[in-house]
Design a protein around this motif. Structure first.
Motif, PDB file in Angstrom:
ATOM      1  N   ASN A  64      66.760  49.974  26.341  1.00 48.79           N
ATOM      2  CA  ASN A  64      66.058  48.775  25.844  1.00 48.79           C
ATOM      3  C   ASN A  64      64.710  48.590  26.546  1.00 48.79           C
ATOM      4  OD1 ASN A  64      67.963  47.999  23.934  1.00 48.79           O
ATOM      5  ND2 ASN A  64      69.158  46.794  25.406  1.00 48.79           N
ATOM      6  N   TYR A  65      64.678  48.863  27.837  1.00 49.23           N
ATOM      7  CA  TYR A  65      63.430  48.765  28.587  1.00 49.23           C
ATOM      8  C   TYR A  65      62.431  49.800  28.079  1.00 49.23           C
ATOM      9  CZ  TYR A  65      60.198  49.197  32.539  1.00 49.23           C
ATOM     10  OH  TYR A  65      59.060  49.269  33.326  1.00 49.23           O
ATOM     11  N   ALA A  66      62.916  51.037  27.872  1.00 50.35           N
ATOM     12  CA  ALA A  66      62.036  52.110  27.401  1.00 50.35           C
ATOM     13  C   ALA A  66      61.496  51.792  26.014  1.00 50.35           C
ATOM     14  CB  ALA A  66      62.799  53.433  27.380  1.00 50.35           C
ATOM     15  N   HIS A  67      62.362  51.277  25.122  1.00 54.23           N
ATOM     16  CA  HIS A  67      61.923  51.012  23.753  1.00 54.23           C
ATOM     17  C   HIS A  67      60.974  49.815  23.701  1.00 54.23           C
ATOM     18  CE1 HIS A  67      62.105  51.991  19.566  1.00 54.23           C
ATOM     19  NE2 HIS A  67      62.460  50.745  19.222  1.00 54.23           N
ATOM     20  N   THR A  68      61.147  48.865  24.647  1.00 48.59           N
ATOM     21  CA  THR A  68      60.203  47.739  24.715  1.00 48.59           C
ATOM     22  C   THR A  68      58.819  48.257  25.122  1.00 48.59           C
ATOM     23  OG1 THR A  68      62.028  46.291  25.370  1.00 48.59           O
ATOM     24  CG2 THR A  68      59.796  45.437  25.701  1.00 48.59           C
ATOM     25  N   LEU A  69      58.816  49.201  26.046  1.00 48.13           N
ATOM     26  CA  LEU A  69      57.537  49.843  26.419  1.00 48.13           C
ATOM     27  C   LEU A  69      56.926  50.550  25.223  1.00 48.13           C
ATOM     28  CD1 LEU A  69      58.509  51.395  29.892  1.00 48.13           C
ATOM     29  CD2 LEU A  69      56.890  49.509  29.501  1.00 48.13           C
ATOM     30  N   TYR A  70      57.775  51.244  24.434  1.00 46.36           N
ATOM     31  CA  TYR A  70      57.291  51.965  23.256  1.00 46.36           C
ATOM     32  C   TYR A  70      56.679  50.991  22.247  1.00 46.36           C
ATOM     33  CZ  TYR A  70      57.518  54.450  18.784  1.00 46.36           C
ATOM     34  OH  TYR A  70      57.194  54.999  17.563  1.00 46.36           O
ATOM     35  N   LEU A  71      57.338  49.859  21.983  1.00 49.37           N
ATOM     36  CA  LEU A  71      56.846  48.887  21.000  1.00 49.37           C
ATOM     37  C   LEU A  71      55.574  48.194  21.488  1.00 49.37           C
ATOM     38  CD1 LEU A  71      60.243  47.281  19.862  1.00 49.37           C
ATOM     39  CD2 LEU A  71      58.801  48.855  18.542  1.00 49.37           C
ATOM     40  N   SER A  72      55.449  48.065  22.826  1.00 51.90           N
ATOM     41  CA  SER A  72      54.246  47.412  23.380  1.00 51.90           C
ATOM     42  C   SER A  72      53.138  48.414  23.686  1.00 51.90           C
ATOM     43  CB  SER A  72      54.626  46.626  24.639  1.00 51.90           C
ATOM     44  OG  SER A  72      55.103  47.525  25.632  1.00 51.90           O
ATOM     45  N   ASN A  73      53.292  49.687  23.172  1.00 58.65           N
ATOM     46  CA  ASN A  73      52.303  50.755  23.328  1.00 58.65           C
ATOM     47  C   ASN A  73      52.036  51.119  24.786  1.00 58.65           C
ATOM     48  OD1 ASN A  73      51.807  51.199  20.526  1.00 58.65           O
ATOM     49  ND2 ASN A  73      50.614  49.271  20.503  1.00 58.65           N
ATOM     50  N   GLN A  74      53.088  51.038  25.596  1.00 58.63           N
ATOM     51  CA  GLN A  74      52.983  51.476  26.992  1.00 58.63           C
ATOM     52  C   GLN A  74      53.846  52.734  27.129  1.00 58.63           C
ATOM     53  OE1 GLN A  74      53.429  48.188  29.896  1.00 58.63           O
ATOM     54  NE2 GLN A  74      53.405  46.769  28.134  1.00 58.63           N
ATOM     55  N   HIS A  75      53.238  53.889  26.785  1.00 57.69           N
ATOM     56  CA  HIS A  75      54.016  55.123  26.640  1.00 57.69           C
ATOM     57  C   HIS A  75      53.951  56.045  27.863  1.00 57.69           C
ATOM     58  CE1 HIS A  75      53.462  54.730  21.981  1.00 57.69           C
ATOM     59  NE2 HIS A  75      54.122  53.696  22.523  1.00 57.69           N
ATOM     60  N   GLU A  76      53.395  55.568  28.944  1.00 58.82           N
ATOM     61  CA  GLU A  76      53.189  56.440  30.086  1.00 58.82           C
ATOM     62  C   GLU A  76      54.505  57.007  30.647  1.00 58.82           C
ATOM     63  OE1 GLU A  76      52.108  53.360  29.918  1.00 58.82           O
ATOM     64  OE2 GLU A  76      49.916  53.579  29.634  1.00 58.82           O
ATOM     65  N   GLN A  77      55.556  56.188  30.630  1.00 57.38           N
ATOM     66  CA  GLN A  77      56.837  56.619  31.210  1.00 57.38           C
ATOM     67  C   GLN A  77      57.759  57.253  30.164  1.00 57.38           C
ATOM     68  OE1 GLN A  77      58.558  53.801  34.190  1.00 57.38           O
ATOM     69  NE2 GLN A  77      56.928  52.402  33.494  1.00 57.38           N
ATOM     70  N   LEU A  78      57.226  57.413  28.951  1.00 57.44           N
ATOM     71  CA  LEU A  78      58.035  57.946  27.846  1.00 57.44           C
ATOM     72  C   LEU A  78      57.629  59.393  27.569  1.00 57.44           C
ATOM     73  CD1 LEU A  78      57.824  54.870  25.446  1.00 57.44           C
ATOM     74  CD2 LEU A  78      59.557  55.356  27.180  1.00 57.44           C
ATOM     75  N   PRO A  79      58.549  60.233  27.130  1.00 56.41           N
ATOM     76  CA  PRO A  79      59.973  59.941  26.797  1.00 56.41           C
ATOM     77  C   PRO A  79      60.899  60.042  27.996  1.00 56.41           C
ATOM     78  CG  PRO A  79      59.502  62.204  26.238  1.00 56.41           C
ATOM     79  CD  PRO A  79      58.206  61.648  26.804  1.00 56.41           C
ATOM     80  N   GLY A  80      60.296  60.080  29.245  1.00 55.97           N
ATOM     81  CA  GLY A  80      61.120  60.281  30.441  1.00 55.97           C
ATOM     82  C   GLY A  80      62.261  59.269  30.567  1.00 55.97           C
ATOM     83  N   LEU A  81      61.959  57.966  30.327  1.00 57.36           N
ATOM     84  CA  LEU A  81      63.007  56.938  30.465  1.00 57.36           C
ATOM     85  C   LEU A  81      64.110  57.116  29.421  1.00 57.36           C
ATOM     86  CD1 LEU A  81      60.844  53.747  31.219  1.00 57.36           C
ATOM     87  CD2 LEU A  81      62.225  55.087  32.812  1.00 57.36           C
ATOM     88  N   TYR A  82      63.721  57.505  28.185  1.00 60.83           N
ATOM     89  CA  TYR A  82      64.741  57.769  27.146  1.00 60.83           C
ATOM     90  C   TYR A  82      65.674  58.894  27.596  1.00 60.83           C
ATOM     91  CZ  TYR A  82      62.182  55.026  23.576  1.00 60.83           C
ATOM     92  OH  TYR A  82      61.581  54.029  22.860  1.00 60.83           O
TER      93      TYR A  82
END
Length: 671
Positions: free
Chosen positions: A280-298
């Motif tokens: 949920n935290y990772a997808h909230t970052l994705y929706l808010s266009n904060q992709h720096e930690q993605l897809p690592g958190l997923y």
């Protein structure tokens, strides 16, 4: 019963009673022991089950229905705990029959709740049915707490089946009931769960402000509870974060998730839940266009859950989110891999997630494959909508039937009130009629007694009149005797005395002869005096008064009834020794007997006689009528009246009758 026998009986009974009480206590203690052991989770499942069966056998031996129900409930729970589902269902339904038979409402409600819990996972309509049955019983018991608990179970099923309006109504009612029960720990916990359900309902309805409000209320209550409630609090925080995310308040959602993920105990207490929060935290970052930690958190969230089981339900969302991420960055092979993986897992669990997976693949795939997935999506969506409508209709029908039953019960209750009211009126009317009829009967009896008293007074007056006549006759007779003594005897004595005086001084033979004649004359006078004395000593009219009254009655009645009669009375009966009360009753008995002969016997002759035997007057009344069968004929009022009079004077009545010969009535009257 003598003392020895009584002592022996006590010696035999008391040990038996003591043995019975001792045996009952021993079995009760055994039952408590077996129940305790069966509920001890430190024991293995097999041991717990064996103790539960022993408890049931003891309860059966005690022949106590309530203990048997309790043992059955315990056994059913253990069956469910160790996965013997068929045994659980059989035991529960058998126990349900028993509780309905003995009208144990509380146990019936509890069993229905257990059956609802059993069907909750796989068969929502069955779960809803049993929860609703339990709900009705708790309502009837005015048990607000358990009613609110059942409303929560029902509200969750309604939410899961997308009956959001029904779920909202159920939870609001549940909260209202709990509000009236104070601030008990368990009450506040159930209230918090209702608020959580309302938060989820309003989130689905996209009313995010309402959703956030109820999640906050729920968190506030959980924070005040005694005991360990961290997991429940974390679930509520995760739900609040989702509400913030869905309402596009990403900063608030991220703040909640960061605070949760800073807790090192989160990953230790529940790995499934940790991976869910991390996703949920990772997808909230994705929706808010904060992709720096993605897809690592997923990937981190997926690896965390894969250590438990790679195909568990929470992994569906993670695979879908990875597919979306890779599709956004044009990495179609990776997007397809995770999308197909999500579809494969969702096919095992929930159609909503399968629907999302089909829609995702229709976007990722190309050409006819994309079309096929979209068609599958539309078909499944239509199927789900129909299924949801069908389920909601079923829920509505169950609620309608419940309301219908409640309305019928209200109608029956109303009819009972009217029935009781009418019954009361009828009872009062019947009582009034009984009082009136009884009073009339008493008045008739009183009137009859008055008539009888008047008749008795008439007879008494008649007897007084006859007595006056007798006294008058006595006076006349005394006067006659007095005159006879004065005019006859005394005159002759005076004349004889004078003649003797004149001869007293002479001693001639003529004088002597004359004196001898006068002495003979004195002897004659002496005989006359003795005769008069004897007449005076004998009461020539003694007792003749009452007999004359009876004879007059017989003479008058037989003349009216056109009967011949014979009458005989024993002269030795001294009627003066008989009380006036007895004489009156004898008079009435003779009168009643003559009336019955005239009315029923068709006789031409009646023979009436009074005899004295051993100080008992025997009255015999005999006719030459048609006769009757004494044993088979119902006694009429006349005979009852005669019996009543006989009882009054302590006499006896005997009736002898023979057909075509006649009837004889014999009455004895003690002096």
């Amino acid at each position: 019963m003598n003392i020895k026998s009584l002592t022996l009986l006590i010696i035999l009974i008391v040990p038996a009673l003591c043995w019975t009480q001792t045996d009952f206590k021993a079995k009760s203690d055994s039952l408590s022991f077996y129940l305790s052991k069966s509920q001890d989770e430190a024991n293995t499942s097999d041991i717990r089950l064996e103790y539960a069966k022993k408890a049931k056998r003891v309860a059966f031996d005690l022949n106590d229905k309530s203990l048997l129900i309790q043992s059955n409930l315990n056994l059913s729970k253990i069956y469910l705990d160790i996965g013997l589902k068929e045994n659980f269902l059989k035991s529960s339904h058998n126990n349900l029959k028993l509780t309905n038979k003995v009208k144990d409402t509380i146990s019936t409600a509890l069993i229905n709740k257990d059956l609802g819990d059993y069907y909750y996972i796989n068969t929502s309509d069955s779960a809803y049915y049993y929860y609703n049955e339990s709900l009705k019983l708790y309502r009837a018991l005015n048990d607000d707490f358990n009613t609110a608990v059942l409303l929560l179970d029902i509200a969750i099923i309604q939410k899961n089946e997308k009956d959001f309006t029904g779920s909202e109504i159920s939870s609001i009612e549940g909260v209202s009931l709990l509000e009236s029960l104070g601030n008990d720990n368990e009450v506040n916990k159930k209230k918090a769960f209702h608020y959580n359900n309302l938060g989820l309902v309003f989130d689905q309805l996209e009313q995010y402000e309402e959703s956030i409000k109820y999640f906050k209320k729920s968190i506030e209550l959980i924070q005040k509870l005694d005991g360990e409630n961290k997991l429940a609090l974390d679930v509520l925080k995760n739900n609040l974060g989702l509400a913030y995310r869905n309402s596009k308040q990403y900063d608030l959602a991220l703040l909640i998730y960061r605070l949760m993920l800073k807790d090192d105990n989160l990953i230790k207490q529940d790995l499934d839940f940790y991976s869910l929060v991390l996703d949920n935290y990772a997808h909230t970052l994705y929706l808010s266009n904060q992709h720096e930690q993605l897809p690592g958190l997923y990937i981190k969230a997926l690896k965390a859950i894969d250590t438990i089981k790679p195909t568990v339900y929470p992994s569906i969302a993670i695979h879908q989110h990875l597919a979306e991420y890779y599709f956004k960055y044009q990495q179609k092979d990776s997007a397809k891999y995770y999308a197909y993986k999500a579809k494969a897992i969702s096919e095992q669990y929930h159609n909503d997630d399968l629907l999302k997976s089909l829609l995702l693949l229709s976007r990722i795939e190309e050409d006819s494959i994309a079309v096929n997935f979209f068609d599958a999506y539309i078909k499944l969506n239509d199927s789900l909508q129909k299924s949801e409508r069908k389920t909601r209709n079923k829920f509505t029908r169950i609620r309608f039937e419940t309301k219908q039953i409640e309305a019928e019960n209200a109608k029956i209750a109303k009819e009972k009130v009217w029935l009781m009211l009418l019954s009361g009126i009828l009872i009062i009317t019947a009582m009034l009629l009984y009082i009136i009829i009884t009073q009339r009967s008493k008045n008739k009896e009183l009137e009859l007694l008055q008539q009888q008293q008047a008749a008795n007074e008439e007879i008494y007056n008649l007897m007084l009149s006859q007595q006056e006549k007798i006294e008058e006759a006595r006076i006349i007779e005394k006067k006659r005797v007095s005159q006879e003594l004065h005019d006859g005897v005394l005159g002759r004595l005076f004349g004889t005395r004078l003649s003797l005086d004149s001869l007293n001084m002479s001693s001639s033979m003529d004088a002597i002869k004359t004196r001898g004649q006068y002495i003979d004359k004195l002897k004659t006078i002496e005989e006359d005096i003795r005769k008069v004395s004897h007449e005076l000593n004998t009461d020539f009219i003694s007792g003749s008064g009452f007999v004359d009254i009876i004879k007059t009655l017989v003479d008058t009645q037989t003349e009216v009834y056109n009967l011949q009669y014979k009458f005989n009375s024993d002269d030795t009966i001294n009627w003066e020794d008989i009380s006036n009360k007895s004489k009156i009753h004898v008079y009435r008995i003779v009168q009643e007997a003559l009336h019955n002969i005239y009315k029923h016997a068709q006789a031409s002759l009646v023979d009436i006689s009074f005899e004295l035997k051993n100080d008992v007057i025997c009255l015999s009344i005999k006719d030459n009528g048609v006769g009757f069968e004494v044993d088979k004929t119902k006694k009429g009022i006349g005979v009852k009246n005669m019996n009543s009079r006989i009882d009054e004077i302590a006499g006896t009545l005997y009736i002898e009758s023979e057909k075509n010969i006649g009837t004889t009535i014999i009455i004895t009257i003690p002096i």
